[in-house]
Write a protein that holds these residues in place. Sequence first.
Motif, PDB file in Angstrom:
ATOM      1  N   ALA A 183     -18.032 -30.234  24.574  1.00 41.00           N
ATOM      2  CA  ALA A 183     -16.370 -30.568  24.435  1.00 41.00           C
ATOM      3  C   ALA A 183     -15.921 -32.372  24.404  1.00 41.00           C
ATOM      4  O   ALA A 183     -15.068 -32.606  23.477  1.00 41.00           O
ATOM      5  N   ARG A 184     -16.895 -32.932  24.736  1.00 31.24           N
ATOM      6  CA  ARG A 184     -16.735 -34.440  24.449  1.00 31.24           C
ATOM      7  C   ARG A 184     -16.705 -34.755  22.995  1.00 31.24           C
ATOM      8  O   ARG A 184     -16.025 -35.456  22.608  1.00 31.24           O
ATOM      9  N   VAL A 185     -18.055 -34.197  22.269  1.00 28.59           N
ATOM     10  CA  VAL A 185     -18.042 -34.391  20.876  1.00 28.59           C
ATOM     11  C   VAL A 185     -17.072 -33.936  20.134  1.00 28.59           C
ATOM     12  O   VAL A 185     -16.687 -34.456  19.037  1.00 28.59           O
ATOM     13  N   GLN A 186     -16.446 -32.639  20.536  1.00 24.11           N
ATOM     14  CA  GLN A 186     -15.090 -32.161  19.708  1.00 24.11           C
ATOM     15  C   GLN A 186     -13.967 -32.858  20.138  1.00 24.11           C
ATOM     16  O   GLN A 186     -13.126 -32.236  19.429  1.00 24.11           O
ATOM     17  N   GLY A 187     -13.852 -33.705  21.009  1.00 29.29           N
ATOM     18  CA  GLY A 187     -12.865 -34.436  21.313  1.00 29.29           C
ATOM     19  C   GLY A 187     -11.904 -33.810  22.274  1.00 29.29           C
ATOM     20  O   GLY A 187     -10.618 -33.695  22.493  1.00 29.29           O
ATOM     21  N   LYS A 188     -12.432 -32.731  23.265  1.00 32.03           N
ATOM     22  CA  LYS A 188     -11.782 -31.767  24.048  1.00 32.03           C
ATOM     23  C   LYS A 188     -12.437 -31.967  25.340  1.00 32.03           C
ATOM     24  O   LYS A 188     -12.101 -31.088  26.347  1.00 32.03           O
TER      25      LYS A 188
END
Length: 214
Positions: free
Chosen positions: A114-119
């Motif tokens: 989620a961090r990689v996806q900005g979430k």
Amino acid sequence: MNRRIGVVATLVFSALAFTGGAILYSGTAEGEPTKKVVAGPVDSLIRPHSPIIGPKNAPVTIVEFFDPSCEACRAFYPTVKGIVAKYPKDVRLVMRYLPLHPGSAEAIVILEAARVQGKLEPVTAALLEAQPDWHDGKMDGAWAAAEKAGLNVAKARAMPTADAMAWMEQDIADARAVGVRGTPTFFVNGEMLVQPSPEQVEAKVQSVVAAMGQ
């Protein structure tokens, strides 16, 4: 997928071994929290890989050793989120991962995707809200909650997990080094709060913010 889950399980057992059975903080202690100043390098509390919520250069830093499968972490979350929202220029939250329950490490892998996806923030909130559905290690509920919060599950499942595994190992080692024995454990500008209530965490941050404004 099975190989990854095997690695995840190994990390969980390592974390449980380090805690000696995991004395988990309930956040229900009465009175003022015991204070403990941590000796040692600051990077035992904050690593370059650590997720940060709030301004990166905020003068007040909350470090939380956090397990997404921990019921007490779930109970503290609204308070912690509220503190960061209340002091948008002054406070940052640094998350350190400490997997202590079945499914915890896989949930952390989800958070890292989620961090990689900005979430990261919406997925963290969704996982904690849905925690009763997957707390026993049946992770379909965690993936479903993350997807509803905007995670691209196909991309997340395809991501390499080597970095997330290494970061969890580092966080486990750092937790041991600074005397963490369970989750959630909070440090405010390097000072450990032992068994605080949510109200005491908020009061401590408020006092530090006020002192810096004097």
